[in-house]
Design an enzyme around this catalytic site. Sequence first.
Site, PDB file in Angstrom:
ATOM      1  CG  HIS A  57      -1.935  -1.057   1.234  1.00 47.08           C
ATOM      2  ND1 HIS A  57      -2.982  -1.037   2.114  1.00 47.08           N
ATOM      3  CD2 HIS A  57      -2.100  -2.165   0.474  1.00 47.08           C
ATOM      4  CE1 HIS A  57      -3.753  -2.096   1.902  1.00 47.08           C
ATOM      5  NE2 HIS A  57      -3.229  -2.799   0.911  1.00 47.08           N
ATOM      6  CD  GLU A  59      -2.070   4.103   3.075  1.00 46.53           C
ATOM      7  OE1 GLU A  59      -1.722   3.462   2.061  1.00 46.53           O
ATOM      8  OE2 GLU A  59      -3.221   4.076   3.520  1.00 46.53           O
ATOM      9  CB  CYS A  87      -6.528  -0.577   5.302  1.00 42.92           C
ATOM     10  SG  CYS A  87      -4.797  -1.138   5.220  1.00 42.92           S
ATOM     11  CB  CYS A  90      -1.933   1.586   6.219  1.00 40.30           C
ATOM     12  SG  CYS A  90      -1.591   0.735   4.667  1.00 40.30           S
TER      13      CYS A  90
END
Length: 150
Positions: A57, A59, A87, A90
Amino acid sequence: MTLSIYSDDHFMKQALLEAQNAFDEGEIPIGAVVVCENKIIAKDHNRVERLNDATAHAEMLAITAAQNHLGSKYLNECTLFVTLEPCSMCAGGLFWTQIGRVVIGALDKERGFSQFNKDIIHPKTDLKLGVMASESETMLKDFFKKLRGN
């Protein structure tokens, strides 16, 4: 009103450029930028498909790059600008880095951490929501329309 290149809007625009890179690569368009002392020290976008890695992801990639840049596991003096609410995975990563501040574009009403556990972010982390949210939401909607062939 005084405009500044160090404004939240300025850095969120940089995160949106990363999200556009993801869009162009066929990835869900989410971008992240880590800022320390008004300088971008890390930036990235979703690379889940490209790396065949469900944890790639924006992040997480930006966090790792920022830690490498600083030579520290902690980012308590840093701000993460991200185009979509992180999410739970993260958010957990942000907790462990003790990031100082998180600026979020659009909220994720399905998978965002606040839907599951608002306390997963470190208690010292400042949150700011809704910065350039409409731009992020539009890009996400356009991506999924394109994906569905609409």
